[in-house]
Design a protein around this motif. Sequence first.
Motif, PDB file in Angstrom:
ATOM      1  N   UNK A  12       0.831  -1.202   0.000  1.00  0.00           N
ATOM      2  CA  UNK A  12       0.000   0.000   0.000  1.00  0.00           C
ATOM      3  C   UNK A  12       0.865   1.252   0.000  1.00  0.00           C
ATOM      4  N   UNK A  13       1.950   1.210   0.744  1.00  0.00           N
ATOM      5  CA  UNK A  13       2.863   2.341   0.809  1.00  0.00           C
ATOM      6  C   UNK A  13       3.508   2.614  -0.543  1.00  0.00           C
ATOM      7  N   UNK A  14       3.884   1.560  -1.246  1.00  0.00           N
ATOM      8  CA  UNK A  14       4.455   1.733  -2.590  1.00  0.00           C
ATOM      9  C   UNK A  14       3.454   2.440  -3.500  1.00  0.00           C
ATOM     10  N   UNK A  15       2.188   2.042  -3.431  1.00  0.00           N
ATOM     11  CA  UNK A  15       1.156   2.696  -4.238  1.00  0.00           C
ATOM     12  C   UNK A  15       1.026   4.170  -3.870  1.00  0.00           C
ATOM     13  N   UNK A  16       1.022   4.465  -2.574  1.00  0.00           N
ATOM     14  CA  UNK A  16       0.809   5.843  -2.126  1.00  0.00           C
ATOM     15  C   UNK A  16       1.940   6.771  -2.540  1.00  0.00           C
ATOM     16  N   UNK A  17       3.195   6.331  -2.354  1.00  0.00           N
ATOM     17  CA  UNK A  17       4.310   7.227  -2.705  1.00  0.00           C
ATOM     18  C   UNK A  17       4.424   7.423  -4.211  1.00  0.00           C
ATOM     19  N   UNK A  18       3.806   6.534  -4.979  1.00  0.00           N
ATOM     20  CA  UNK A  18       3.872   6.627  -6.443  1.00  0.00           C
ATOM     21  C   UNK A  18       2.858   7.615  -7.008  1.00  0.00           C
ATOM     22  N   UNK A 171       9.583   9.546  -6.703  1.00  0.00           N
ATOM     23  CA  UNK A 171       9.888   8.959  -5.394  1.00  0.00           C
ATOM     24  C   UNK A 171      11.030   7.958  -5.422  1.00  0.00           C
ATOM     25  N   UNK A 172      11.261   7.328  -6.571  1.00  0.00           N
ATOM     26  CA  UNK A 172      12.302   6.291  -6.697  1.00  0.00           C
ATOM     27  C   UNK A 172      12.133   5.201  -5.637  1.00  0.00           C
ATOM     28  N   UNK A 182      12.924   2.316   0.676  1.00  0.00           N
ATOM     29  CA  UNK A 182      13.567   3.618   0.495  1.00  0.00           C
ATOM     30  C   UNK A 182      12.834   4.360  -0.617  1.00  0.00           C
ATOM     31  N   UNK A 183      12.529   5.618  -0.332  1.00  0.00           N
ATOM     32  CA  UNK A 183      11.681   6.389  -1.227  1.00  0.00           C
ATOM     33  C   UNK A 183      11.601   7.820  -0.724  1.00  0.00           C
ATOM     34  N   UNK A 184      11.316   8.737  -1.605  1.00  0.00           N
ATOM     35  CA  UNK A 184      10.847  10.034  -1.138  1.00  0.00           C
ATOM     36  C   UNK A 184       9.442   9.863  -0.570  1.00  0.00           C
ATOM     37  N   UNK A 185       9.065  10.799   0.270  1.00  0.00           N
ATOM     38  CA  UNK A 185       7.683  10.938   0.743  1.00  0.00           C
ATOM     39  C   UNK A 185       7.221   9.834   1.680  1.00  0.00           C
ATOM     40  N   UNK A 190       4.058   6.695   4.882  1.00  0.00           N
ATOM     41  CA  UNK A 190       4.218   5.469   5.674  1.00  0.00           C
ATOM     42  C   UNK A 190       3.135   5.406   6.737  1.00  0.00           C
ATOM     43  N   UNK A 191       2.873   6.522   7.401  1.00  0.00           N
ATOM     44  CA  UNK A 191       1.855   6.555   8.448  1.00  0.00           C
ATOM     45  C   UNK A 191       0.451   6.425   7.876  1.00  0.00           C
ATOM     46  N   UNK A 192       0.225   7.023   6.709  1.00  0.00           N
ATOM     47  CA  UNK A 192      -1.087   6.881   6.067  1.00  0.00           C
ATOM     48  C   UNK A 192      -1.358   5.411   5.761  1.00  0.00           C
ATOM     49  N   UNK A 193      -0.359   4.718   5.220  1.00  0.00           N
ATOM     50  CA  UNK A 193      -0.518   3.293   4.921  1.00  0.00           C
ATOM     51  C   UNK A 193      -0.814   2.503   6.195  1.00  0.00           C
ATOM     52  N   UNK A 194      -0.146   2.847   7.277  1.00  0.00           N
ATOM     53  CA  UNK A 194      -0.369   2.148   8.558  1.00  0.00           C
ATOM     54  C   UNK A 194      -1.796   2.366   9.046  1.00  0.00           C
ATOM     55  N   UNK A 195      -2.295   3.600   8.969  1.00  0.00           N
ATOM     56  CA  UNK A 195      -3.657   3.868   9.429  1.00  0.00           C
ATOM     57  C   UNK A 195      -4.696   3.172   8.553  1.00  0.00           C
ATOM     58  N   UNK A 196      -4.470   3.138   7.250  1.00  0.00           N
ATOM     59  CA  UNK A 196      -5.408   2.446   6.367  1.00  0.00           C
ATOM     60  C   UNK A 196      -5.449   0.955   6.675  1.00  0.00           C
ATOM     61  N   UNK A 197      -4.275   0.364   6.892  1.00  0.00           N
ATOM     62  CA  UNK A 197      -4.212  -1.057   7.227  1.00  0.00           C
ATOM     63  C   UNK A 197      -4.829  -1.317   8.605  1.00  0.00           C
ATOM     64  N   UNK A 198      -4.672  -0.371   9.532  1.00  0.00           N
ATOM     65  CA  UNK A 198      -5.287  -0.504  10.853  1.00  0.00           C
ATOM     66  C   UNK A 198      -6.805  -0.553  10.725  1.00  0.00           C
TER      67      UNK A 198
END
Length: 349
Positions: A12-18, A171-172, A182-185, A190-198
């Motif tokens: 999910x984090x990979x999707x978000x930073x992209x 973001x690379x 490793x990525x920008x942003x 990262x926290x957004x992904x954690x809250x969505x998964x929560x």
Amino acid sequence: MTNKNTEETMKLLVDLVSIPSPSGNTNEVISYVEKYLAELKVETRRNRKGGLIATLDGKDSSQHRMLTAHVDTLGAMVKEIKSNGRLKIDLIGGFKFNSIEGEYCQIETSTGKKFTGTILMHQTSVHVYKDAGKAERNQENIEVRIDEKVHNAQEVRALGIEVGDFVSFDPRVEVTPSGFIKSRHLDDKASVAILLQLMKQLKEENIQLPYTTHFLISNNEEIGYGGNSNITPETVEYLAVDMGAMGDGQSTDEYTVSICVKDASGPYHYALRKNLVRLAEENNIEYKLDIYPFYGSDASAAIRSGHDIVHGLIGPGIDSSHAFERTHESSIENTAKLLYHYVQSNLVI
């Protein structure tokens, strides 16, 4: 939190930073989050600033909790179209020009057209410029080289590019076999992904929280006011979930959850901090206490705007903040575990 949940969070984090989302231009990523939560049948609404508020009803609706994470990122705007067909930029958020030198970028016009480019020093070529290494990295010397056949400002404007167009950074993103991402942003996706998964985990396990709990996905944190509104009168506790800052003199690392005791705004609520520590120790969650000297959060913005709330700040440890960031899946997991137990705990007052 199981390994499966952590793996889903990383994906999910990979999707978000992209998804490009510099402060001021976040509709696309907010729509992504909105759709994700709609599929979970979580009630959401947008505020006038463009942020998203999700709500899970609790057993007690007379007292509320709010958790925030921000989906807006650092970025830039076109400040000037230069006579050589390149662009001067103005920064969005608190970072330095040297951290984006050599980065690929995207320019989005007001009509939605997108063009790629590279952020470079004007004096880049060592075969031409004697001061290539010594020239100051600033707004005067840094420019965007557009990947189009343009030689002057008129040809750039013919593409539809104009002052005020948003510039986002590639973001690379990469997830390594050793568990690093490793990525920008990563601040703060990262926290957004954690809250969505929560929220997904709470729904799947059919857990009713003790208090009605709001999750604000804010979209203006990088410019200082993402989470200072839309706090219900019933809200008692407000927890910002944002990155833990690493560096000399810091205890935060890439493997534990960081619990902030103080930042540039002052101390966070002592009783809430102690409750977070208690929950971590009782549930074998690895954590670090830390002070962030040059930092402010959505929680501190809420306090400054006059809300009578208990406020706190936790998050995964992020290396090289506001540049080429990195964290480890274990920090994601420890943060997620603490949040899972926190939202089911009693209020501190």
